[in-house]
Design a protein around this motif. Sequence first.
Motif, PDB file in Angstrom:
ATOM      1  N   THR A  61     -32.688  76.171  32.812  1.00 27.61           N
ATOM      2  CA  THR A  61     -32.761  75.625  34.172  1.00 27.61           C
ATOM      3  C   THR A  61     -33.375  74.227  34.148  1.00 27.61           C
ATOM      4  O   THR A  61     -34.168  73.884  33.261  1.00 27.61           O
ATOM      5  CB  THR A  61     -33.618  76.529  35.076  1.00 27.61           C
ATOM      6  OG1 THR A  61     -34.965  76.544  34.597  1.00 27.61           O
ATOM      7  CG2 THR A  61     -33.066  77.943  35.098  1.00 27.61           C
ATOM      8  N   LEU A  62     -33.002  73.415  35.130  1.00 26.59           N
ATOM      9  CA  LEU A  62     -33.532  72.054  35.224  1.00 26.59           C
ATOM     10  C   LEU A  62     -34.851  72.024  35.990  1.00 26.59           C
ATOM     11  O   LEU A  62     -35.687  71.153  35.756  1.00 26.59           O
ATOM     12  CB  LEU A  62     -32.496  71.149  35.908  1.00 26.59           C
ATOM     13  CG  LEU A  62     -31.126  71.068  35.211  1.00 26.59           C
ATOM     14  CD1 LEU A  62     -30.211  70.110  35.966  1.00 26.59           C
ATOM     15  CD2 LEU A  62     -31.285  70.622  33.753  1.00 26.59           C
ATOM     16  N   SER A  63     -35.054  72.952  36.903  1.00 24.45           N
ATOM     17  CA  SER A  63     -36.328  73.120  37.603  1.00 24.45           C
ATOM     18  C   SER A  63     -36.346  74.500  38.231  1.00 24.45           C
ATOM     19  O   SER A  63     -35.303  75.149  38.376  1.00 24.45           O
ATOM     20  CB  SER A  63     -36.530  72.038  38.678  1.00 24.45           C
ATOM     21  OG  SER A  63     -35.631  72.233  39.766  1.00 24.45           O
TER      22      SER A  63
ATOM     23  N   TYR B 215     -37.607  86.386  45.838  1.00 24.02           N
ATOM     24  CA  TYR B 215     -36.628  85.323  45.658  1.00 24.02           C
ATOM     25  C   TYR B 215     -37.225  84.234  44.758  1.00 24.02           C
ATOM     26  O   TYR B 215     -38.355  83.782  44.989  1.00 24.02           O
ATOM     27  CB  TYR B 215     -36.268  84.668  46.995  1.00 24.02           C
ATOM     28  CG  TYR B 215     -35.370  85.476  47.899  1.00 24.02           C
ATOM     29  CD1 TYR B 215     -34.404  86.339  47.389  1.00 24.02           C
ATOM     30  CD2 TYR B 215     -35.478  85.358  49.278  1.00 24.02           C
ATOM     31  CE1 TYR B 215     -33.576  87.057  48.240  1.00 24.02           C
ATOM     32  CE2 TYR B 215     -34.644  86.066  50.140  1.00 24.02           C
ATOM     33  CZ  TYR B 215     -33.698  86.918  49.605  1.00 24.02           C
ATOM     34  OH  TYR B 215     -32.875  87.624  50.438  1.00 24.02           O
ATOM     35  N   THR B 216     -36.476  83.809  43.760  1.00 24.52           N
ATOM     36  CA  THR B 216     -36.885  82.699  42.906  1.00 24.52           C
ATOM     37  C   THR B 216     -35.788  81.646  42.919  1.00 24.52           C
ATOM     38  O   THR B 216     -34.640  81.923  42.541  1.00 24.52           O
ATOM     39  CB  THR B 216     -37.137  83.160  41.457  1.00 24.52           C
ATOM     40  OG1 THR B 216     -38.101  84.206  41.449  1.00 24.52           O
ATOM     41  CG2 THR B 216     -37.635  82.006  40.604  1.00 24.52           C
ATOM     42  N   SER B 217     -36.122  80.442  43.344  1.00 19.52           N
ATOM     43  CA  SER B 217     -35.131  79.364  43.419  1.00 19.52           C
ATOM     44  C   SER B 217     -35.154  78.543  42.135  1.00 19.52           C
ATOM     45  O   SER B 217     -36.200  78.419  41.476  1.00 19.52           O
ATOM     46  CB  SER B 217     -35.415  78.455  44.617  1.00 19.52           C
ATOM     47  OG  SER B 217     -36.680  77.846  44.480  1.00 19.52           O
ATOM     48  N   PHE B 218     -34.008  77.961  41.790  1.00 16.25           N
ATOM     49  CA  PHE B 218     -33.939  77.126  40.601  1.00 16.25           C
ATOM     50  C   PHE B 218     -32.694  76.239  40.652  1.00 16.25           C
ATOM     51  O   PHE B 218     -31.769  76.463  41.443  1.00 16.25           O
ATOM     52  CB  PHE B 218     -33.928  77.984  39.323  1.00 16.25           C
ATOM     53  CG  PHE B 218     -32.752  78.929  39.194  1.00 16.25           C
ATOM     54  CD1 PHE B 218     -31.615  78.554  38.487  1.00 16.25           C
ATOM     55  CD2 PHE B 218     -32.784  80.193  39.774  1.00 16.25           C
ATOM     56  CE1 PHE B 218     -30.532  79.428  38.350  1.00 16.25           C
ATOM     57  CE2 PHE B 218     -31.705  81.069  39.658  1.00 16.25           C
ATOM     58  CZ  PHE B 218     -30.573  80.691  38.945  1.00 16.25           C
TER      59      PHE B 218
ATOM     60  N   ILE C 220     -38.057  73.995  45.135  1.00 12.91           N
ATOM     61  CA  ILE C 220     -39.416  74.086  45.675  1.00 12.91           C
ATOM     62  C   ILE C 220     -39.863  75.537  45.754  1.00 12.91           C
ATOM     63  O   ILE C 220     -40.933  75.905  45.275  1.00 12.91           O
ATOM     64  CB  ILE C 220     -39.498  73.451  47.081  1.00 12.91           C
ATOM     65  CG1 ILE C 220     -38.988  72.015  47.061  1.00 12.91           C
ATOM     66  CG2 ILE C 220     -40.933  73.522  47.604  1.00 12.91           C
ATOM     67  CD1 ILE C 220     -39.862  71.024  46.392  1.00 12.91           C
ATOM     68  N   GLY C 221     -39.043  76.382  46.372  1.00 16.28           N
ATOM     69  CA  GLY C 221     -39.357  77.793  46.526  1.00 16.28           C
ATOM     70  C   GLY C 221     -38.427  78.419  47.542  1.00 16.28           C
ATOM     71  O   GLY C 221     -37.820  77.710  48.357  1.00 16.28           O
TER      72      GLY C 221
ATOM     73  N   GLY D  39     -43.860  71.120  50.845  1.00 11.95           N
ATOM     74  CA  GLY D  39     -44.697  72.192  50.316  1.00 11.95           C
ATOM     75  C   GLY D  39     -43.902  73.442  50.026  1.00 11.95           C
ATOM     76  O   GLY D  39     -42.707  73.550  50.346  1.00 11.95           O
ATOM     77  N   VAL D  40     -44.555  74.406  49.409  1.00 15.15           N
ATOM     78  CA  VAL D  40     -43.920  75.674  49.055  1.00 15.15           C
ATOM     79  C   VAL D  40     -43.676  76.494  50.322  1.00 15.15           C
ATOM     80  O   VAL D  40     -44.590  76.689  51.126  1.00 15.15           O
ATOM     81  CB  VAL D  40     -44.820  76.463  48.080  1.00 15.15           C
ATOM     82  CG1 VAL D  40     -44.234  77.839  47.807  1.00 15.15           C
ATOM     83  CG2 VAL D  40     -44.982  75.680  46.778  1.00 15.15           C
ATOM     84  N   PRO D  41     -42.457  76.978  50.537  1.00 15.11           N
ATOM     85  CA  PRO D  41     -42.161  77.773  51.741  1.00 15.11           C
ATOM     86  C   PRO D  41     -42.902  79.108  51.730  1.00 15.11           C
ATOM     87  O   PRO D  41     -43.386  79.567  50.689  1.00 15.11           O
ATOM     88  CB  PRO D  41     -40.649  78.002  51.659  1.00 15.11           C
ATOM     89  CG  PRO D  41     -40.153  77.038  50.641  1.00 15.11           C
ATOM     90  CD  PRO D  41     -41.273  76.797  49.696  1.00 15.11           C
TER      91      PRO D  41
END
Length: 438
Positions: free
Chosen positions: A270-272, A285-288, A318-319, A345-347
């Motif tokens: 993953t890039l981030s 949930y994990t975003s990427f 971010i999230g 910021g982080v949601p």
Amino acid sequence: MNESPSESTSDDTQATTKAGLSRRVVVQGAAWSIPVIAAAVATPLAAASGDGALSFTLPAYAGTACTEITNVQATLTNSSGAPDAGKPVTVTLSDGYTFADGSTTYTGTTDASGKVTLPAVRVPATGGAASFVAAAGAVNASAPVSAPKVTVAFRRQLSNGALLSFAAVPPGSTAIGDSAFLAPNGDLFFGNTVVATGVSAAGAPVRFASNTAVMPFISSTGVASRWVQSTQQIQTFPNVPLGSTPLGDSSFRAPNGDLYFGNTLIATETLSAGVPVRRSDDVSYTSFISSTGVASRYRSSDGQIESFTSVPADSVAIGDATFRAPNGDLWFGNTLVAAGTISAGVPIRFDSNVSASSFISSAGVASRWNSQTGQTQTFPNVPADAVAIGDAAFLTPDGDYWMGNTRVAVNVSSLGIPSRTAGDDAFTPYVVAPTCTW
């Protein structure tokens, strides 16, 4: 807040204090802890018979944060027990105690009575215990000094502004999230409890629907781990490579970009990756950003990955389903939330499964977007140079912590990521760095 200390003018064996508390040491609404000072005794030592003796004139010294302890004296006698005049005596301070010029070492010459009087000793803004250590040739002595420890770690509740203080958390710690703090020595705290030692990194805690918190970290041996509040147990994930970064919940990102949820590899290179959120039904949930540049979100309940093709390929996760593009555009899934944001910021997710994203708009206005209504709430009191941390929490460069339009604290050195609780509430931890005005 300051109390004027009493000053003695009787004889040279009395130590006095002089107030010097800074206005900036005050944290609004904070409850400062004042523990009982343990009794201690000064220790005069001689290197060998015939060397004489060195001692402090009081068995112990005490002060309060941001005050000066004055009239501290050490006495040197020769092998016959008579005052030893004209001899140099060096005194060393430690643990934040200093002399008025900021130094920690002072050398003075004994007078006719064999005494050396030290310059005023300044008590650090965080208080604490230390020792005065004196040396004269082959002889030395020490005396304990103490001041009530100043509490630096706090947690604020969003709904009612209630503030909890954690006296066990040491100065210089980092606020992680919820009630979690990482101390400089690697101790990981949840509230006042050390839950792991030798920790190199910790991720943001999340809360289950039962209000049980879970927190990921990397152990002293490099093992990906997760602490569970309900059982007080630590779960390890041996499949996660050494050197990985804990993100939150059970998510870790390896040095090569591989993304794990517990022992499960969910995406490669993953890039981030963002900070996970947990819904009220305990789905995480994990975003990427995938290796091909696609904004994505992993769902723990069934292992499915959702893609958001409208999000620019070079965005940062971010999230939740929130991503920020290089030009500052803020996305929630395929929806453009705000253009040209300065920070985001982080949601956070509430029980109703509504997501809230905080950000600083292109105009420098602190804001929060609601996924259910699509509306943006603004907080005009927050300075334009603040940074969005998460869920209406903002931190300015000079350490002002804002929760919405309310300034909660000053001199904040670390502000953690807010966590959701059952009942649509949120907890935000922070650490202050008290200062003195000298």
